[in-house]
Design a protein around this motif. Structure first.
Motif, PDB file in Angstrom:
ATOM      1  N   TYR A  63       0.862  -1.167   0.000  1.00 10.91           N
ATOM      2  CA  TYR A  63       0.000   0.000   0.000  1.00 10.91           C
ATOM      3  C   TYR A  63       0.904   1.223   0.000  1.00 10.91           C
ATOM      4  CZ  TYR A  63      -4.123  -2.707   1.373  1.00 10.91           C
ATOM      5  OH  TYR A  63      -5.174  -3.588   1.405  1.00 10.91           O
ATOM      6  N   ILE A  64       0.463   2.275  -0.666  1.00  8.27           N
ATOM      7  CA  ILE A  64       1.131   3.572  -0.601  1.00  8.27           C
ATOM      8  C   ILE A  64       0.085   4.583  -0.157  1.00  8.27           C
ATOM      9  CG2 ILE A  64       2.340   5.388  -1.859  1.00  8.27           C
ATOM     10  CD1 ILE A  64       3.339   3.222  -3.807  1.00  8.27           C
ATOM     11  N   VAL A  65       0.401   5.299   0.916  1.00  2.00           N
ATOM     12  CA  VAL A  65      -0.481   6.340   1.441  1.00  2.00           C
ATOM     13  C   VAL A  65       0.215   7.673   1.201  1.00  2.00           C
ATOM     14  CG1 VAL A  65      -1.699   7.210   3.459  1.00  2.00           C
ATOM     15  CG2 VAL A  65      -1.316   4.737   3.208  1.00  2.00           C
ATOM     16  N   LEU A  66      -0.410   8.561   0.443  1.00  2.00           N
ATOM     17  CA  LEU A  66       0.173   9.868   0.153  1.00  2.00           C
ATOM     18  C   LEU A  66      -0.118  10.826   1.309  1.00  2.00           C
ATOM     19  CD1 LEU A  66      -0.755  10.229  -3.618  1.00  2.00           C
ATOM     20  CD2 LEU A  66       1.400   9.501  -2.622  1.00  2.00           C
ATOM     21  N   LEU A  67       0.937  11.270   1.978  1.00  2.44           N
ATOM     22  CA  LEU A  67       0.804  12.169   3.118  1.00  2.44           C
ATOM     23  C   LEU A  67       0.827  13.639   2.720  1.00  2.44           C
ATOM     24  CD1 LEU A  67       3.208  10.400   5.629  1.00  2.44           C
ATOM     25  CD2 LEU A  67       0.710  10.247   5.529  1.00  2.44           C
ATOM     26  N   GLU A  68       1.726  13.988   1.798  1.00  7.05           N
ATOM     27  CA  GLU A  68       1.848  15.364   1.305  1.00  7.05           C
ATOM     28  C   GLU A  68       2.260  15.314  -0.158  1.00  7.05           C
ATOM     29  OE1 GLU A  68       4.431  17.971   3.500  1.00  7.05           O
ATOM     30  OE2 GLU A  68       3.692  17.223   5.411  1.00  7.05           O
ATOM     31  N   GLY A  69       1.597  16.111  -0.959  1.00  6.26           N
ATOM     32  CA  GLY A  69       1.933  16.164  -2.372  1.00  6.26           C
ATOM     33  C   GLY A  69       1.158  15.137  -3.179  1.00  6.26           C
ATOM     34  N   GLY A  70       0.999  15.424  -4.448  1.00  7.40           N
ATOM     35  CA  GLY A  70       0.263  14.539  -5.334  1.00  7.40           C
ATOM     36  C   GLY A  70       1.167  13.911  -6.368  1.00  7.40           C
ATOM     37  N   VAL A  71       0.639  12.894  -7.034  1.00  6.13           N
ATOM     38  CA  VAL A  71       1.399  12.173  -8.041  1.00  6.13           C
ATOM     39  C   VAL A  71       0.474  11.798  -9.197  1.00  6.13           C
ATOM     40  CG1 VAL A  71       1.035   9.896  -6.961  1.00  6.13           C
ATOM     41  CG2 VAL A  71       3.044  10.267  -8.389  1.00  6.13           C
ATOM     42  N   GLU A  72       1.041  11.828 -10.403  1.00  5.38           N
ATOM     43  CA  GLU A  72       0.342  11.297 -11.564  1.00  5.38           C
ATOM     44  C   GLU A  72       0.967   9.945 -11.872  1.00  5.38           C
ATOM     45  OE1 GLU A  72      -0.866  13.396 -15.501  1.00  5.38           O
ATOM     46  OE2 GLU A  72       1.110  12.474 -15.827  1.00  5.38           O
ATOM     47  N   ILE A  73       0.125   8.950 -12.074  1.00  2.00           N
ATOM     48  CA  ILE A  73       0.610   7.617 -12.418  1.00  2.00           C
ATOM     49  C   ILE A  73       0.072   7.255 -13.787  1.00  2.00           C
ATOM     50  CG2 ILE A  73       0.614   5.173 -11.779  1.00  2.00           C
ATOM     51  CD1 ILE A  73       0.412   6.056  -8.866  1.00  2.00           C
ATOM     52  N   GLU A  74       0.954   6.686 -14.605  1.00  2.00           N
ATOM     53  CA  GLU A  74       0.591   6.258 -15.957  1.00  2.00           C
ATOM     54  C   GLU A  74       0.805   4.759 -16.075  1.00  2.00           C
ATOM     55  OE1 GLU A  74       1.994   6.978 -20.599  1.00  2.00           O
ATOM     56  OE2 GLU A  74       2.646   8.374 -19.036  1.00  2.00           O
ATOM     57  N   THR A  75      -0.202   4.040 -16.597  1.00  2.00           N
ATOM     58  CA  THR A  75      -0.066   2.601 -16.824  1.00  2.00           C
ATOM     59  C   THR A  75       0.683   2.353 -18.133  1.00  2.00           C
ATOM     60  OG1 THR A  75      -2.114   2.358 -18.099  1.00  2.00           O
ATOM     61  CG2 THR A  75      -2.293   2.191 -15.682  1.00  2.00           C
ATOM     62  N   SER A  76       1.017   1.109 -18.370  1.00 11.01           N
ATOM     63  CA  SER A  76       1.719   0.749 -19.609  1.00 11.01           C
ATOM     64  C   SER A  76       0.862   0.979 -20.847  1.00 11.01           C
ATOM     65  CB  SER A  76       2.172  -0.711 -19.553  1.00 11.01           C
ATOM     66  OG  SER A  76       1.053  -1.574 -19.425  1.00 11.01           O
ATOM     67  N   LEU A  77      -0.449   1.057 -20.674  1.00 13.20           N
ATOM     68  CA  LEU A  77      -1.362   1.302 -21.794  1.00 13.20           C
ATOM     69  C   LEU A  77      -1.630   2.787 -22.010  1.00 13.20           C
ATOM     70  CD1 LEU A  77      -3.873  -1.601 -21.118  1.00 13.20           C
ATOM     71  CD2 LEU A  77      -2.105  -1.499 -22.897  1.00 13.20           C
ATOM     72  N   GLY A  78      -0.979   3.651 -21.209  1.00 12.07           N
ATOM     73  CA  GLY A  78      -1.104   5.087 -21.393  1.00 12.07           C
ATOM     74  C   GLY A  78      -2.208   5.751 -20.582  1.00 12.07           C
ATOM     75  N   GLU A  79      -2.958   4.996 -19.788  1.00 15.48           N
ATOM     76  CA  GLU A  79      -3.980   5.606 -18.937  1.00 15.48           C
ATOM     77  C   GLU A  79      -3.282   6.344 -17.796  1.00 15.48           C
ATOM     78  OE1 GLU A  79      -7.913   4.611 -16.218  1.00 15.48           O
ATOM     79  OE2 GLU A  79      -6.857   2.948 -17.160  1.00 15.48           O
ATOM     80  N   LYS A  80      -3.730   7.568 -17.528  1.00 18.32           N
ATOM     81  CA  LYS A  80      -3.137   8.381 -16.467  1.00 18.32           C
ATOM     82  C   LYS A  80      -4.202   8.747 -15.449  1.00 18.32           C
ATOM     83  CE  LYS A  80       0.238  10.615 -19.486  1.00 18.32           C
ATOM     84  NZ  LYS A  80       0.715  11.905 -20.010  1.00 18.32           N
ATOM     85  N   ARG A  81      -3.790   8.727 -14.180  1.00 16.60           N
ATOM     86  CA  ARG A  81      -4.656   9.204 -13.096  1.00 16.60           C
ATOM     87  C   ARG A  81      -3.826  10.047 -12.143  1.00 16.60           C
ATOM     88  NH1 ARG A  81      -8.764   4.679 -10.702  1.00 16.60           N
ATOM     89  NH2 ARG A  81      -9.549   3.848 -12.667  1.00 16.60           N
ATOM     90  N   LYS A  82      -4.484  11.050 -11.558  1.00 12.74           N
ATOM     91  CA  LYS A  82      -3.837  11.901 -10.569  1.00 12.74           C
ATOM     92  C   LYS A  82      -4.342  11.519  -9.182  1.00 12.74           C
ATOM     93  CE  LYS A  82      -3.127  15.633 -13.782  1.00 12.74           C
ATOM     94  NZ  LYS A  82      -3.376  17.007 -14.138  1.00 12.74           N
ATOM     95  N   PHE A  83      -3.417  11.460  -8.240  1.00 13.21           N
ATOM     96  CA  PHE A  83      -3.729  11.110  -6.862  1.00 13.21           C
ATOM     97  C   PHE A  83      -3.211  12.214  -5.957  1.00 13.21           C
ATOM     98  CE2 PHE A  83      -3.358   7.242  -9.329  1.00 13.21           C
ATOM     99  CZ  PHE A  83      -4.542   6.589  -9.016  1.00 13.21           C
ATOM    100  N   GLU A  84      -4.066  12.708  -5.097  1.00 10.81           N
ATOM    101  CA  GLU A  84      -3.752  13.833  -4.219  1.00 10.81           C
ATOM    102  C   GLU A  84      -3.411  13.345  -2.817  1.00 10.81           C
ATOM    103  OE1 GLU A  84      -3.638  16.861  -5.460  1.00 10.81           O
ATOM    104  OE2 GLU A  84      -4.624  16.504  -7.381  1.00 10.81           O
TER     105      GLU A  84
END
Length: 116
Positions: A63-84
């Motif tokens: 598990y990864i819990v974001l405490l401060e700052g956001g991240v964009e993650i891209e899958t190998s198929l090019g789908e992107k999501r932003k997580f805050e």
């Protein structure tokens, strides 16, 4: 309920997102709790504002819990999501083509990794 986004690899090695919910039970004055999950270790992490990481696999199921700052993650198929800040991820793509990460803001990103 708590919503978690899972990142996993299919049988072809492509990475995907999948959202799921963790059920919580009413425990009176102490609030709503999930069932226990055994874990191996916990890691506290801080990365620099310019930290972006090209395609890679998760080193362990975690598990990864974001405490401060956001991240964009891209899958190998090019789908992107932003997580805050406050987002919870279940990263399981330990094999296959992996995923890519990019800081959303020019600030330190702090997170907790919980391996199991």
């Amino acid at each position: 309920m708590i919503t978690i986004t899972r990142i996993y690899s299919d049988s072809s090695g492509e990475s995907h997102f999948q959202d799921f919910e963790v059920m919580l039970k009413n425990n009176g004055d102490i609030g709503f709790l999930s069932d226990d999950e055994p874990v191996k270790s916990i890691i506290f992490r801080e990365v620099k504002p310019y930290y972006d990481y090209d395609f890679h696999n998760a080193p362990d199921r975690q598990y990864i819990v974001l405490l401060e700052g956001g991240v964009e993650i891209e899958t190998s198929l090019g789908e992107k999501r932003k997580f805050e800040t406050g987002s919870i991820l279940l990263v399981e793509d330990t094999t296959g083509k992996g995923h890519k990460t990019k800081n959303l803001e020019p600030q330190l990103r702090k997170s907790i990794f919980i391996k199991f």
